[in-house]
Design a protein around this motif. Structure first.
Motif, PDB file in Angstrom:
ATOM      1  N   MET A   1       0.841  -1.194   0.000  1.00  0.00           N
ATOM      2  CA  MET A   1       0.000   0.000   0.000  1.00  0.00           C
ATOM      3  C   MET A   1       0.878   1.247   0.000  1.00  0.00           C
ATOM      4  N   HIS A   2       0.610   2.150  -0.912  1.00  0.00           N
ATOM      5  CA  HIS A   2       1.327   3.428  -0.961  1.00  0.00           C
ATOM      6  C   HIS A   2       0.548   4.455  -0.155  1.00  0.00           C
ATOM      7  N   TYR A   3       1.256   5.446   0.378  1.00  0.00           N
ATOM      8  CA  TYR A   3       0.581   6.411   1.253  1.00  0.00           C
ATOM      9  C   TYR A   3      -0.511   7.195   0.530  1.00  0.00           C
ATOM     10  N   THR A   4      -0.407   7.313  -0.789  1.00  0.00           N
ATOM     11  CA  THR A   4      -1.459   7.999  -1.538  1.00  0.00           C
ATOM     12  C   THR A   4      -2.762   7.211  -1.556  1.00  0.00           C
ATOM     13  N   GLU A   5      -2.714   5.942  -1.153  1.00  0.00           N
ATOM     14  CA  GLU A   5      -3.914   5.103  -1.074  1.00  0.00           C
ATOM     15  C   GLU A   5      -4.598   5.195   0.285  1.00  0.00           C
ATOM     16  N   LEU A   6      -3.983   5.893   1.232  1.00  0.00           N
ATOM     17  CA  LEU A   6      -4.615   6.060   2.531  1.00  0.00           C
ATOM     18  C   LEU A   6      -5.884   6.896   2.391  1.00  0.00           C
ATOM     19  N   PRO A   7      -6.848   6.694   3.281  1.00  0.00           N
ATOM     20  CA  PRO A   7      -8.013   7.589   3.261  1.00  0.00           C
ATOM     21  C   PRO A   7      -7.559   9.041   3.325  1.00  0.00           C
ATOM     22  N   LYS A   8      -8.159   9.866   2.495  1.00  0.00           N
ATOM     23  CA  LYS A   8      -7.714  11.254   2.378  1.00  0.00           C
ATOM     24  C   LYS A   8      -7.748  11.973   3.717  1.00  0.00           C
ATOM     25  N   ASP A   9      -8.808  11.750   4.512  1.00  0.00           N
ATOM     26  CA  ASP A   9      -8.918  12.467   5.782  1.00  0.00           C
ATOM     27  C   ASP A   9      -7.880  11.991   6.789  1.00  0.00           C
ATOM     28  N   VAL A  10      -7.478  10.736   6.700  1.00  0.00           N
ATOM     29  CA  VAL A  10      -6.436  10.216   7.586  1.00  0.00           C
ATOM     30  C   VAL A  10      -5.089  10.848   7.249  1.00  0.00           C
ATOM     31  N   LEU A  11      -4.765  10.908   5.952  1.00  0.00           N
ATOM     32  CA  LEU A  11      -3.498  11.516   5.543  1.00  0.00           C
ATOM     33  C   LEU A  11      -3.481  13.003   5.886  1.00  0.00           C
ATOM     34  N   GLU A  12      -4.600  13.677   5.712  1.00  0.00           N
ATOM     35  CA  GLU A  12      -4.666  15.098   6.063  1.00  0.00           C
ATOM     36  C   GLU A  12      -4.467  15.309   7.556  1.00  0.00           C
ATOM     37  N   ALA A  13      -5.030  14.432   8.381  1.00  0.00           N
ATOM     38  CA  ALA A  13      -4.855  14.539   9.834  1.00  0.00           C
ATOM     39  C   ALA A  13      -3.395  14.336  10.218  1.00  0.00           C
ATOM     40  N   LYS A 147       5.713  -2.352   1.157  1.00  0.00           N
ATOM     41  CA  LYS A 147       4.478  -3.009   1.583  1.00  0.00           C
ATOM     42  C   LYS A 147       3.490  -2.070   2.276  1.00  0.00           C
ATOM     43  N   ILE A 148       4.014  -1.043   2.989  1.00  0.00           N
ATOM     44  CA  ILE A 148       3.164  -0.202   3.830  1.00  0.00           C
ATOM     45  C   ILE A 148       3.819   1.166   3.997  1.00  0.00           C
ATOM     46  N   PRO A 149       3.043   2.241   4.083  1.00  0.00           N
ATOM     47  CA  PRO A 149       3.648   3.541   4.384  1.00  0.00           C
ATOM     48  C   PRO A 149       4.404   3.503   5.709  1.00  0.00           C
ATOM     49  N   VAL A 150       5.485   4.248   5.789  1.00  0.00           N
ATOM     50  CA  VAL A 150       6.410   4.141   6.917  1.00  0.00           C
ATOM     51  C   VAL A 150       6.574   5.476   7.632  1.00  0.00           C
ATOM     52  N   ILE A 151       6.580   5.413   8.963  1.00  0.00           N
ATOM     53  CA  ILE A 151       7.029   6.508   9.812  1.00  0.00           C
ATOM     54  C   ILE A 151       8.393   6.110  10.361  1.00  0.00           C
ATOM     55  N   GLY A 152       9.402   6.909  10.084  1.00  0.00           N
ATOM     56  CA  GLY A 152      10.715   6.643  10.648  1.00  0.00           C
ATOM     57  C   GLY A 152      10.721   6.870  12.145  1.00  0.00           C
ATOM     58  N   PHE A 153      11.690   6.271  12.826  1.00  0.00           N
ATOM     59  CA  PHE A 153      11.698   6.303  14.284  1.00  0.00           C
ATOM     60  C   PHE A 153      13.139   6.410  14.767  1.00  0.00           C
ATOM     61  N   TYR A 154      13.478   7.593  15.298  1.00  0.00           N
ATOM     62  CA  TYR A 154      14.804   7.758  15.907  1.00  0.00           C
ATOM     63  C   TYR A 154      14.639   7.514  17.405  1.00  0.00           C
ATOM     64  N   LEU A 155      14.883   6.286  17.825  1.00  0.00           N
ATOM     65  CA  LEU A 155      14.722   5.873  19.215  1.00  0.00           C
ATOM     66  C   LEU A 155      16.044   6.007  19.956  1.00  0.00           C
ATOM     67  N   LYS A 176      10.295   6.625  -1.160  1.00  0.00           N
ATOM     68  CA  LYS A 176       9.049   7.221  -1.654  1.00  0.00           C
ATOM     69  C   LYS A 176       7.843   6.976  -0.750  1.00  0.00           C
ATOM     70  N   ASN A 177       7.851   5.919   0.049  1.00  0.00           N
ATOM     71  CA  ASN A 177       6.676   5.617   0.870  1.00  0.00           C
ATOM     72  C   ASN A 177       6.872   5.993   2.338  1.00  0.00           C
ATOM     73  N   VAL A 178       7.879   6.814   2.610  1.00  0.00           N
ATOM     74  CA  VAL A 178       8.038   7.380   3.949  1.00  0.00           C
ATOM     75  C   VAL A 178       7.152   8.617   4.050  1.00  0.00           C
ATOM     76  N   VAL A 179       6.315   8.660   5.082  1.00  0.00           N
ATOM     77  CA  VAL A 179       5.375   9.779   5.217  1.00  0.00           C
ATOM     78  C   VAL A 179       5.719  10.708   6.378  1.00  0.00           C
ATOM     79  N   ALA A 180       6.437  10.185   7.374  1.00  0.00           N
ATOM     80  CA  ALA A 180       6.712  10.989   8.567  1.00  0.00           C
ATOM     81  C   ALA A 180       7.911  10.402   9.299  1.00  0.00           C
TER      82      ALA A 180
END
Length: 355
Positions: A1-13, A147-155, A176-180
């Motif tokens: 799933m690419h992040y552009t396939e997420l529900p629009k309101d979820v991506l906007e939030a 496979k899925i949109p990704v949020i990176g994590f600096y732990l 390309k599929n990193v969103v945050a």
């Protein structure tokens, strides 16, 4: 799933910035899953106004994946059911975040379970790559991002992370599929490495920044970074938080982010700094930096226990307990900053959440 396939309101939030608590694990005295209280925690966060919940992350205890406990899929399922119920009843967009850990084979297996349960994005922990090169880690990140949109994590290293340089974050942001990115090194220099890496990437406007720096929450939320890149200034703000700290007093966290987004602190520097220090002081009690964060999970559990949302402080690792003096520190910050808690909100709603 690419992040552009997420529900629009979820991506906007996600782009706008929301409060995202990291879900704790509710256990009985026998150290078995307490499903009723686990559901109550989810209901608490969603009713408090959280814009998402991060499930199967550090606060949920990484041990849920161990065969002797086998709680990864049950926790994902319980959270999914509560997400579904809330969205069906309210229509509010909620970001469904799953923590993904381990080397690539394990991570992809977890992604498969997450997608089957309707999760939107993966918060990708890189603790399994402590001695790997940047390119080895990036290869892993690209495999997950296919496979899925990704949020990176600096732990931060103290709780299982590793140091990652600006070159890594620049290359990571170009996936390309990193969103945050959730920045949680608890370190100003390393936080700046992330922001600079994003600014210098080819996708600075596609990457949304969230604070995970529990020691510096409000200052992060009010910060605008201005990074010079190729003769131009790239501006980046931290728009929300994905925090273990926000697993407690969540209603107050929602008010705090609303105040930031509505400009309450724009011309109130002294008020802002005072509040920022108070929040950091409470976090020191909850997260136990005095003992290298050894009591961070039990500290969160203790606040939830006081509110009635948890029965006790039990974790899957029976050696994970409050540090000496930590209970007294929690007592102190409760007395010192009553305006920061949301006990009244919890008391009004807990019977409904527990039913």
């Amino acid at each position: 799933m690419h992040y552009t396939e997420l529900p629009k309101d979820v991506l906007e939030a996600l782009r706008r910035g929301v409060v995202i608590p990291a879900l704790p694990l509710a256990l009985s005295i026998e150290r078995k899953l307490d499903e009723r209280r686990q559901r109550a925690l989810m209901r608490y966060y969603l009713d408090a106004g959280a814009g998402g919940v991060a499930v199967a992350v550090h606060s949920t205890q990484f041990e849920i994946r161990e065969p002797e406990f086998d709680l990864f899929d049950p926790i994902l399922r319980i959270a999914k059911e509560e997400f579904d119920s809330f969205v069906n009843n309210t229509g509010k967009p909620i970001i469904r975040i799953v923590g993904i850990i381990g080397k690539t084979k394990q991570a992809l297996g977890e992604v498969e379970s997450a997608l089957a349960n309707g999760y939107h994005v993966a918060l990708l922990s890189l603790g399994a790559f402590k001695d790997a090169t940047n390119e080895e880690i990036l290869e892993h990140c690209r495999a997950v991002a296919e496979k899925i949109p990704v949020i990176g994590f600096y732990l931060q290293p103290a709780v299982g992370g590793r140091k990652l340089d600006v070159d890594f974050w620049r290359a990571f942001a170009n996936i390309k599929n990193v969103v945050a990115i959730k920045m949680a090194p608890f370190n100003r220099y390393q936080t700046l490495d992330v922001v600079r890496g994003v600014a210098e990437s080819d996708r600075p406007q596609d990457i949304t920044l969230y604070t995970g720096n529990d020691d510096n929450i409000l200052v992060d939320l009010l910060s605008e970074y201005q990074i010079e890149v190729g003769g131009k200034v790239v501006k980046k703000k931290i728009v929300g938080g994905l925090l273990g700290h926000w697993a407690v007093w969540t209603k107050s966290a929602v008010r705090l982010l609303d105040d930031v987004q509505n400009g309450k602190y724009d011309n109130a520097t002294n008020t802002m700094i005072t509040r920022a220090i108070q929040i950091t002081d409470t976090n020191a009690a909850f997260f136990d930096p005095a003992n290298n964060f050894a009591g961070c999970i039990p500290g969160i559990h203790e606040v939830l226990r006081r509110q009635g949302l948890m029965e006790g402080l039990w974790t899957l690792n029976d050696k994970e307990v409050l540090s000496p003096g930590q209970m007294e520190e929690i007592d102190r910050v409760y007395r010192a900053y009553p305006h920061l808690n949301d006990d009244e909100f919890v008391a009004k709603n807990i019977d409904r959440w527990m039913s």
